[in-house]
Design a protein around this motif. Structure first.
Motif, PDB file in Angstrom:
ATOM      1  N   ASN A 187       0.819  -1.269   0.025  1.00  0.00           N
ATOM      2  CA  ASN A 187      -0.034  -0.277   0.021  1.00  0.00           C
ATOM      3  C   ASN A 187       0.643   1.340  -0.277  1.00  0.00           C
ATOM      4  O   ASN A 187       0.800   2.090  -0.359  1.00  0.00           O
ATOM      5  N   VAL A 188       2.382   1.300   0.768  1.00  0.00           N
ATOM      6  CA  VAL A 188       2.380   2.451   0.876  1.00  0.00           C
ATOM      7  C   VAL A 188       3.471   2.481  -0.490  1.00  0.00           C
ATOM      8  O   VAL A 188       3.187   3.882  -1.206  1.00  0.00           O
ATOM      9  N   ALA A 189       4.158   1.692  -1.134  1.00  0.00           N
ATOM     10  CA  ALA A 189       4.906   1.420  -2.178  1.00  0.00           C
ATOM     11  C   ALA A 189       3.042   2.192  -3.805  1.00  0.00           C
ATOM     12  O   ALA A 189       3.612   2.941  -4.812  1.00  0.00           O
ATOM     13  N   ARG A 190       2.167   1.735  -3.323  1.00  0.00           N
ATOM     14  CA  ARG A 190       1.072   2.511  -4.046  1.00  0.00           C
ATOM     15  C   ARG A 190       0.746   3.475  -3.825  1.00  0.00           C
ATOM     16  O   ARG A 190       0.594   4.452  -4.892  1.00  0.00           O
ATOM     17  N   VAL A 191       0.766   3.934  -2.498  1.00  0.00           N
ATOM     18  CA  VAL A 191       0.638   5.447  -2.198  1.00  0.00           C
ATOM     19  C   VAL A 191       1.078   6.516  -2.983  1.00  0.00           C
ATOM     20  O   VAL A 191       1.354   7.041  -3.766  1.00  0.00           O
ATOM     21  N   ILE A 192       2.639   5.805  -2.799  1.00  0.00           N
ATOM     22  CA  ILE A 192       3.561   7.104  -3.313  1.00  0.00           C
ATOM     23  C   ILE A 192       3.800   6.394  -5.261  1.00  0.00           C
ATOM     24  O   ILE A 192       4.825   6.960  -5.900  1.00  0.00           O
ATOM     25  N   ARG A 193       3.173   5.897  -5.384  1.00  0.00           N
ATOM     26  CA  ARG A 193       3.213   5.659  -7.057  1.00  0.00           C
ATOM     27  C   ARG A 193       4.147   5.033  -7.675  1.00  0.00           C
ATOM     28  O   ARG A 193       5.330   5.333  -8.445  1.00  0.00           O
ATOM     29  N   LEU A 194       5.307   3.896  -6.664  1.00  0.00           N
ATOM     30  CA  LEU A 194       5.980   3.170  -7.486  1.00  0.00           C
ATOM     31  C   LEU A 194       6.272   2.567  -8.646  1.00  0.00           C
ATOM     32  O   LEU A 194       4.869   1.599  -8.026  1.00  0.00           O
ATOM     33  N   ASN A 195       6.812   1.770 -10.053  1.00  0.00           N
ATOM     34  CA  ASN A 195       6.783   1.576 -10.580  1.00  0.00           C
ATOM     35  C   ASN A 195       6.792   0.345  -9.809  1.00  0.00           C
ATOM     36  O   ASN A 195       8.195  -0.423  -9.693  1.00  0.00           O
ATOM     37  N   GLY A 196       6.900  -0.826 -11.676  1.00  0.00           N
ATOM     38  CA  GLY A 196       6.807  -2.128 -11.240  1.00  0.00           C
ATOM     39  C   GLY A 196       9.141  -2.235 -10.756  1.00  0.00           C
ATOM     40  O   GLY A 196       9.252  -2.834  -9.930  1.00  0.00           O
TER      41      GLY A 196
END
Lengths: 287, 280
Positions: A187-196
């Motif tokens: 979720n942290v990665a999704r919120v800060i929009r990390l790519n693959g």
């Protein structure tokens, strides 16, 4: 006056009259007594028992002192090279280590990649897992004939056996590690929009690192187990064939020396991977 | 009517598992003005976290939608930064790096490296964590971890700051201290905040409006209470304030009279029965 001198001695000695060096020496003494002495006593006792049992005439195995006397030449000069298979212990072990290094490196790359794939994709898990579960139970040496048939050569076959032995625990541990990444990190990665790619390097690998390293540690142990057995069959320079050769020449003392070396190198390999793992995963396991 | 900054309209949510559909939320409608501090309160399991996750974009509503600053929400993003209940710091990164990972990603093009560094330090300064920049999360206390979580969220310059029971896992003293800091930061930055809580005092102390939710399944908004207490608010002075106690009473009566949780009785019976069963 008295108080100032005792303060100047630093925190170790505060309140007591013991000088700091003595405290340090005392700690070393405790370390020696607690950690070094017990194994020394146990090993000494076992060697003494062995010595007693194998010293009588007609004993099948040499006593430790006999073995030491027989192999002293090998121990004293580990780097001699008379050409062919007649080289020092160090060269034998290095030859084996080189095969392990190739096979194990391939296993790390393939194991982590496949583990990530299987950990990420349920479809891949369902497709590949039955295959993994069956193949991983095949004993390392059972792979040797088929790989000899495929590669037509001893050396790549040995490397392949190392690879196929070490790869399963790496795959399985990596995929478990990937599956156990807490939802919150995703979720942290999704919120800060990390790519693959960023997610892979910044979240997935570090989060799964403790699992990956336990797989790597099991893998390195297994590859060292497998190389000795594989080398017995393929021949050439290497600690495995050295043991087989010694057996054929009835040099039992050489076998004992080789076993000690194999054990110590295996121990060092395990510790090395564990050490690297601890350095890389500092703090990861603690919440 | 003016257009709201954050608009939740006709949101329904149901989860389907093993072919059985469970309605969780029904017809949630809420408009939040810019700079407002909203609390969502309700019994556990009533779906307040689901509302927050829909606003965050981590969940998709079954029907209805959310609009933030004129744009529809359909994915998570830094404009709706989330502070998680269990801090969710990445344990292999230091305090500084935990904020850095967000700032470097979000302001990669907007700020220079020096500006980003200053911005990270500024946000950690705001939550009083400048002294522990190089510590790992495992080396700091629960309250400190939550501060870093707040700093990470604030550093994203969110349009709406979402707090999911941010103080729930903390002891009472740390909680009070952190609540005061959040109030101070809020008065400086004038963020729009949406917070989930089940602490009545916390809701009254921090909020401009308290949104009270009915029990699930098919939970919806039962009542909205405006808290017209002047800011800055002081917890000691408010303790004797009749208005404060009135608001508190309003929320309590909603939770314990109108929305009394029936399951609790069943759970209590089960917990009474359990030791007897063990004895038998």
């Amino acid at each position: 006056m008295n108080q100032t001198t005792s303060l100047a001695r630093g925190p170790f000695a505060a309140g007591t009259d013991t000088p700091a060096w003595r405290v340090t020496a005392g700690r070393w003494g405790q370390f020696l007594m607690g950690r070094v002495l017990p194994p020394l006593i146990v090993i000494g006792a076992l060697l003494a028992l062995w010595e007693v049992l194998c010293s009588r005439p007609g004993a099948a195995l040499p006593s430790p002192s006999q073995a030491l006397r027989d192999t002293w030449e090998l121990i004293a000069d580990p780097f001699y090279d008379n050409g062919g298979n007649d080289v020092g212990m160090a060269w034998q072990i290095l030859a084996s280590l080189q095969r392990v290094a190739y096979g194990y490196s391939l296993a790390v790359v393939a194991g982590v990649s496949l583990g990530v794939l299987v950990g990420q994709s349920t479809w891949a898990l369902r497709g590949l897992d039955p295959l993994f579960q069956v193949l991983r139970t095949v004993p390392p040496l059972a792979w040797l004939p088929i790989s000899l048939a495929g590669f037509q050569d001893g050396n790549p076959s040995a490397i392949f056996v190392i690879f196929i032995t070490a790869v399963w625990p790496i795959i399985i541990n990596t995929s478990v590690g990937i599956r156990n990444i807490p939802e919150d990190y995703r979720n942290v990665a999704r919120v800060i929009r990390l790519n693959g790619v960023e997610y892979f390097w910044k979240i997935m690998l570090p989060a799964a690192a403790p699992y990956i390293f336990s797989g790597l540690r099991i893998g390195v142990g297994l590859s060292w187990l497998a190389i000795v057995a594989a080398e017995m069959l393929i021949g050439g320079v290497g600690i495995g064939f050295f043991i087989w050769d010694a057996w054929n020449s009835s040099l039992i003392s050489d076998i004992i020396l080789a076993l000690v070396c194999v054990g110590m190198v295996g121990f060092l390999l395990d510790r090395m991977v564990a050490w690297v793992g601890n350095r890389i995963t500092r703090g990861t396991s603690a919440g | 009517m003016t257009k709201a900054f954050l608009d939740i309209s006709h949101v329904d949510m149901s989860f389907t598992r093993n072919g059985v559909t469970n309605p969780v939320l029904r017809d949630i409608n809420l408009s939040v003005e810019s700079g407002e501090y909203i609390s969502l309160i309700g019994h556990s399991g009533c779906g307040k976290s689901t509302v927050l996750n829909i606003v965050a974009g981590l969940l998709q509503a079954t029907s209805g939608g959310v609009i933030v600053d004129g744009r529809e929400v359909n994915a998570p993003g830094p404009d709706r930064a989330l502070v998680f209940q269990n801090h969710s710091l990445l344990p292999w990164l230091t305090v500084y790096q935990n904020v850095e990972i967000a700032v470097d990603k979000i302001f990669r093009h907007g700020k220079t490296a020096a500006e980003r560094r200053e911005w990270i330090l500024h946000n950690l300064e705001m939550v009083s964590m400048s002294h522990a920049l190089d510590r790992l999360p495992s080396e700091i206390s629960g309250g400190m971890k939550q501060r870093v979580g707040i700093a990470r969220a604030l550093a994203m310059e969110p349009k709406v700051l979402l707090l999911d029971e941010p103080f729930g896992a903390l002891d009472a003293l740390t909680r009070a201290h952190l609540q005061d800091e959040v109030m101070r930061i809020q008065s400086e930055l004038r963020n729009t905040v949406m917070m989930i809580t089940h602490d009545v005092d916390e809701a009254v102390l921090l909020s401009d409006r308290i949104v009270m939710m009915t029990n699930g399944p098919s939970a919806t908004i039962g009542q909205i209470l405006d808290i017209e207490l002047p800011r800055p608010r002081d917890r000691l002075a408010l303790a004797d304030d009749p208005r404060y106690n009135h608001y508190r009473h309003e929320v309590l009566s909603f939770l314990y009279e109108k929305q009394r949780k029936v399951e609790d009785i069943g759970a209590r019976r089960a917990s009474v029965a359990a030791p007897q069963a063990q004895r038998a």
